[in-house]
Design a protein around this motif. Sequence first.
Motif, short mmCIF file in Angstrom:
data_model
loop_
_atom_site.label_atom_id
_atom_site.label_comp_id
_atom_site.label_asym_id
_atom_site.label_seq_id
_atom_site.Cartn_x
_atom_site.Cartn_y
_atom_site.Cartn_z
N THR A 86 -4.97 -4.28 14.73
CA THR A 86 -3.76 -5.11 14.71
C THR A 86 -3.13 -5.16 13.33
OG1 THR A 86 -4.58 -6.50 16.51
CG2 THR A 86 -2.84 -7.42 15.12
N PHE A 87 -3.92 -5.51 12.33
CA PHE A 87 -3.35 -5.80 11.01
C PHE A 87 -3.40 -4.64 10.03
CE2 PHE A 87 -4.74 -10.09 12.50
CZ PHE A 87 -3.48 -10.66 12.59
N ASP A 88 -4.42 -3.80 10.12
CA ASP A 88 -4.56 -2.72 9.15
C ASP A 88 -3.92 -1.42 9.60
OD1 ASP A 88 -5.89 -4.47 7.56
OD2 ASP A 88 -7.90 -3.69 7.96
N LEU A 89 -3.80 -1.21 10.90
CA LEU A 89 -3.30 0.06 11.41
C LEU A 89 -1.92 -0.05 12.06
CD1 LEU A 89 -6.61 1.46 12.97
CD2 LEU A 89 -5.72 1.76 10.65
N GLN A 90 -1.38 -1.23 12.15
CA GLN A 90 -0.06 -1.43 12.75
C GLN A 90 0.91 -1.98 11.69
OE1 GLN A 90 1.01 -0.76 15.90
NE2 GLN A 90 -0.99 0.12 16.38
N LYS A 91 1.89 -1.18 11.30
CA LYS A 91 2.83 -1.63 10.29
C LYS A 91 3.58 -2.89 10.72
CE LYS A 91 3.79 2.72 7.92
NZ LYS A 91 4.85 3.66 7.46
N ARG A 92 3.87 -2.98 12.00
CA ARG A 92 4.68 -4.11 12.48
C ARG A 92 3.92 -5.42 12.41
NH1 ARG A 92 6.89 -4.12 17.78
NH2 ARG A 92 8.69 -5.24 16.96
N CYS A 93 2.61 -5.36 12.22
CA CYS A 93 1.81 -6.58 12.17
C CYS A 93 1.19 -6.83 10.80
CB CYS A 93 0.70 -6.53 13.22
SG CYS A 93 1.26 -6.48 14.93
N THR A 94 1.48 -6.00 9.82
CA THR A 94 0.84 -6.18 8.54
C THR A 94 1.17 -7.55 7.94
OG1 THR A 94 0.55 -5.32 6.30
CG2 THR A 94 2.73 -5.06 7.28
N THR A 98 5.09 -8.48 0.93
CA THR A 98 6.08 -7.73 0.16
C THR A 98 6.41 -6.39 0.81
OG1 THR A 98 4.42 -6.70 -1.28
CG2 THR A 98 5.35 -8.80 -2.01
N TYR A 99 5.55 -5.91 1.68
CA TYR A 99 5.87 -4.67 2.40
C TYR A 99 7.15 -4.83 3.20
CZ TYR A 99 5.66 -0.96 5.87
OH TYR A 99 5.98 0.10 6.67
N TRP A 100 7.36 -6.04 3.76
CA TRP A 100 8.53 -6.25 4.61
C TRP A 100 9.82 -6.30 3.81
CZ3 TRP A 100 8.22 -5.32 9.48
CH2 TRP A 100 6.99 -5.45 10.13
N THR A 101 9.76 -6.72 2.58
CA THR A 101 10.98 -6.84 1.78
C THR A 101 11.24 -5.63 0.91
OG1 THR A 101 9.73 -8.03 0.07
CG2 THR A 101 10.90 -9.35 1.71
N SER A 102 10.19 -4.88 0.56
CA SER A 102 10.36 -3.77 -0.37
C SER A 102 9.77 -2.45 0.11
CB SER A 102 9.73 -4.13 -1.73
OG SER A 102 10.38 -5.25 -2.29
N GLY A 103 8.99 -2.45 1.16
CA GLY A 103 8.42 -1.21 1.66
C GLY A 103 7.66 -0.46 0.59
N ASP A 104 7.95 0.85 0.46
CA ASP A 104 7.28 1.68 -0.53
C ASP A 104 8.13 1.88 -1.79
OD1 ASP A 104 5.07 2.04 1.06
OD2 ASP A 104 5.91 3.79 2.08
N THR A 105 9.12 1.06 -1.99
CA THR A 105 9.97 1.21 -3.17
C THR A 105 9.33 0.55 -4.38
OG1 THR A 105 11.22 -0.83 -2.93
CG2 THR A 105 11.95 1.06 -1.62
N ASP A 111 7.77 -7.54 -6.82
CA ASP A 111 7.47 -8.61 -5.88
C ASP A 111 6.01 -9.04 -5.96
OD1 ASP A 111 10.06 -8.53 -5.01
OD2 ASP A 111 9.65 -7.39 -3.18
N MET A 112 5.11 -8.07 -6.14
CA MET A 112 3.69 -8.38 -6.25
C MET A 112 3.41 -9.18 -7.51
SD MET A 112 1.88 -7.00 -3.67
CE MET A 112 0.33 -6.31 -4.16
N PRO A 212 1.94 5.82 -2.26
CA PRO A 212 2.24 5.50 -0.86
C PRO A 212 1.49 4.26 -0.41
CG PRO A 212 1.84 7.85 -1.13
CD PRO A 212 1.49 7.20 -2.44
N PHE A 213 2.15 3.49 0.41
CA PHE A 213 1.59 2.23 0.91
C PHE A 213 0.37 2.50 1.79
CE2 PHE A 213 1.61 -0.93 4.40
CZ PHE A 213 1.32 -2.06 3.65
N GLN A 214 -0.72 1.77 1.53
CA GLN A 214 -1.94 1.92 2.31
C GLN A 214 -2.08 0.75 3.27
OE1 GLN A 214 -3.97 4.58 2.16
NE2 GLN A 214 -2.62 5.51 0.68
N LEU A 215 -2.13 1.04 4.57
CA LEU A 215 -2.27 -0.03 5.54
C LEU A 215 -3.71 -0.51 5.68
CD1 LEU A 215 0.08 0.94 8.48
CD2 LEU A 215 0.19 -1.11 7.06
#
Length: 226
Positions: A86-94, A98-105, A111-112, A212-215
């Motif tokens: 749910t939380f580690d392998l699904q981006k929509r549930c992470t 800050t992933y939601w506001t900035s993604g991989d930028t 933000d962190m 790259p972002f690690q889930l």
Amino acid sequence: MSMRRRGSRDSGIIRRSRDQTMQHRLVWQAASLMLAYPDDHHADRLQTAARLLDHVTGEPRALLGETVVGVSLRPAMELQQEYVETFDLQKRCTMLLTYWTSGDTRNRGADMVEFTQTYRAAGVEIPKGEAPDHLPVVLEFAATVDPVAGRRLLDKYRVPIGVVAGALAERRSPYAPAVAAVNATLPPLASVDAVSRLMMAGPPAESVGLQPFQLTVPPRRVQEVL
């Protein structure tokens, strides 16, 4: 006479505000315990959360109670696997806010820093084993360390928290009611469509200046489940 009445009224407002703040802190603490990875201390955390619910009222109590029951009924290994999926392998549930506001930028780095600086200003260390923007970590900070600074972070990431709540509800996750309870402590959204838009569009995708972002945080969790 009028001054005494005004003073009494002001005291009542202050008392209600304090009571509401305490209610919110109890909700945040209980939710942080429920949303943590179900390791060997999971049962103890659930018992603590259940005791906290004796002091919570209204809709949040009912919602948190649903999660207590839902995660208590699952076998430990099954719950661990579900948590990872749910939380580690699904981006929509992470729950990494800050992933939601900035993604991989590269903006995500800034933000962190806001989270780490907030924790340090309150006299606490950056948590080990979890990212500082991990929702359970932010909830723990807001509940037990600095409710004012913690609320600022929760309010700022109000929309991402709403996205996580919606995604978990779609999956019929046992964790969905806990995040919904957190939602209930936050101010109404300025735009009712803000959550839907973010769910559909997702975070910024351009990778600039960051790895790259690690889930899988941490990836060893998958190995523990298997």
